[in-house]
Design an enzyme around this catalytic site. Structure first.
Site, mmCIF file in Angstrom:
data_model
loop_
_atom_site.group_PDB
_atom_site.id
_atom_site.type_symbol
_atom_site.label_atom_id
_atom_site.label_comp_id
_atom_site.label_asym_id
_atom_site.label_seq_id
_atom_site.Cartn_x
_atom_site.Cartn_y
_atom_site.Cartn_z
ATOM 1 C CD GLU A 1 -6.412 -7.289 0.942
ATOM 2 O OE1 GLU A 1 -7.000 -6.181 0.799
ATOM 3 O OE2 GLU A 1 -5.255 -7.360 1.347
ATOM 4 C CD1 TRP B 1 -2.505 -10.142 -5.801
ATOM 5 C CD2 TRP B 1 -3.807 -10.739 -4.075
ATOM 6 N NE1 TRP B 1 -1.677 -10.535 -4.785
ATOM 7 C CE2 TRP B 1 -2.447 -10.902 -3.703
ATOM 8 C CE3 TRP B 1 -4.807 -11.044 -3.148
ATOM 9 C CZ2 TRP B 1 -2.065 -11.359 -2.448
ATOM 10 C CZ3 TRP B 1 -4.424 -11.502 -1.894
ATOM 11 C CH2 TRP B 1 -3.069 -11.660 -1.562
ATOM 12 C CG HIS C 1 -1.692 -1.193 1.467
ATOM 13 N ND1 HIS C 1 -1.212 -2.299 2.142
ATOM 14 C CD2 HIS C 1 -2.951 -1.509 1.078
ATOM 15 C CE1 HIS C 1 -2.148 -3.234 2.170
ATOM 16 N NE2 HIS C 1 -3.210 -2.781 1.531
#
Length: 195
Positions: free
Chosen positions: A115, A162, A70
């Site tokens: 998520e 992901w 992040h």
């Protein structure tokens, strides 16, 4: 004194709408926030896979792409990629190529933890050896790109959700990951356009 890491919260169109402590945003009702994924390649076109540390709150001990993370509030995404590569893998690189500026996903673990990330994807090239940080990574593996994509496509390799969603988008860029054309920066969501 260390301060708690914060993430950038985003709305449905990718605009920043505030920040929140990182420890508070991965739960049963995870707000959409800004993140990144990166794929590290060597000169032979092998991709670096990492196994997430077993104590991670989301997808512990799962194999995934090279490095995720992040940006801090006000930090450019490319700088966040470089910072996390150094921290997690001991790789000091000068540049990361933007590949998928608008990628985002939502995934739910078996225990209900969610998520929910707006997650541009980057490519990084290196000649250096990896020095994995055990606080972040339980294992590393270099794999030829085609072998990796075929293994995931045939379900022989279990990987993070992901990474599984990113692979078709990356393979659409061409067979040779070293030849992929970077995407324009103006394709990034507004929250990621830090100057």
């Amino acid at each position: 004194m260390t301060t708690e890491e914060h993430v950038v919260l985003v709305d449905s169109t990718g605009n920043a709408i505030g920040t929140a402590p990182k420890t508070s945003v991965h739960g049963l009702d995870t707000p959409r926030h800004l993140a990144f994924s990166s794929y590290v390649f060597d000169e032979a076109g092998r991709v670096l896979l990492t196994r997430r540390a077993a104590h991670k709150a989301t997808w512990p001990a799962v194999w995934t792409n090279s490095c995720c993370g992040h940006p801090m509030p006000g930090e450019a995404l490319e700088q966040a990629v470089l910072r996390r590569l150094a921290h997690e893998l001991g790789l000091v690189v000068e540049h990361a190529d933007l590949l998928l500026p608008g990628f985002g996903y939502r995934a739910v673990m078996d225990n209900g933890i969610v998520e929910n990330e707006l997650c541009p994807v980057y490519r990084v090239l290196t000649k250096d050896a990896v020095s994995a940080n055990p606080d972040e990574v339980d294992g590393v593996l270099w794999m030829p790109w085609q072998e990796f994509t075929e293994g995931v496509g045939s379900n022989l390799l279990a990987i993070s959700p992901w990474c599984r969603e990113q692979l078709p988008l990356l393979t659409a860029l061409g067979d040779d990951p070293l030849a992929w054309e970077p995407a324009p920066e103006d394709g990034l969501p507004p929250a990621a356009r830090v100057t």
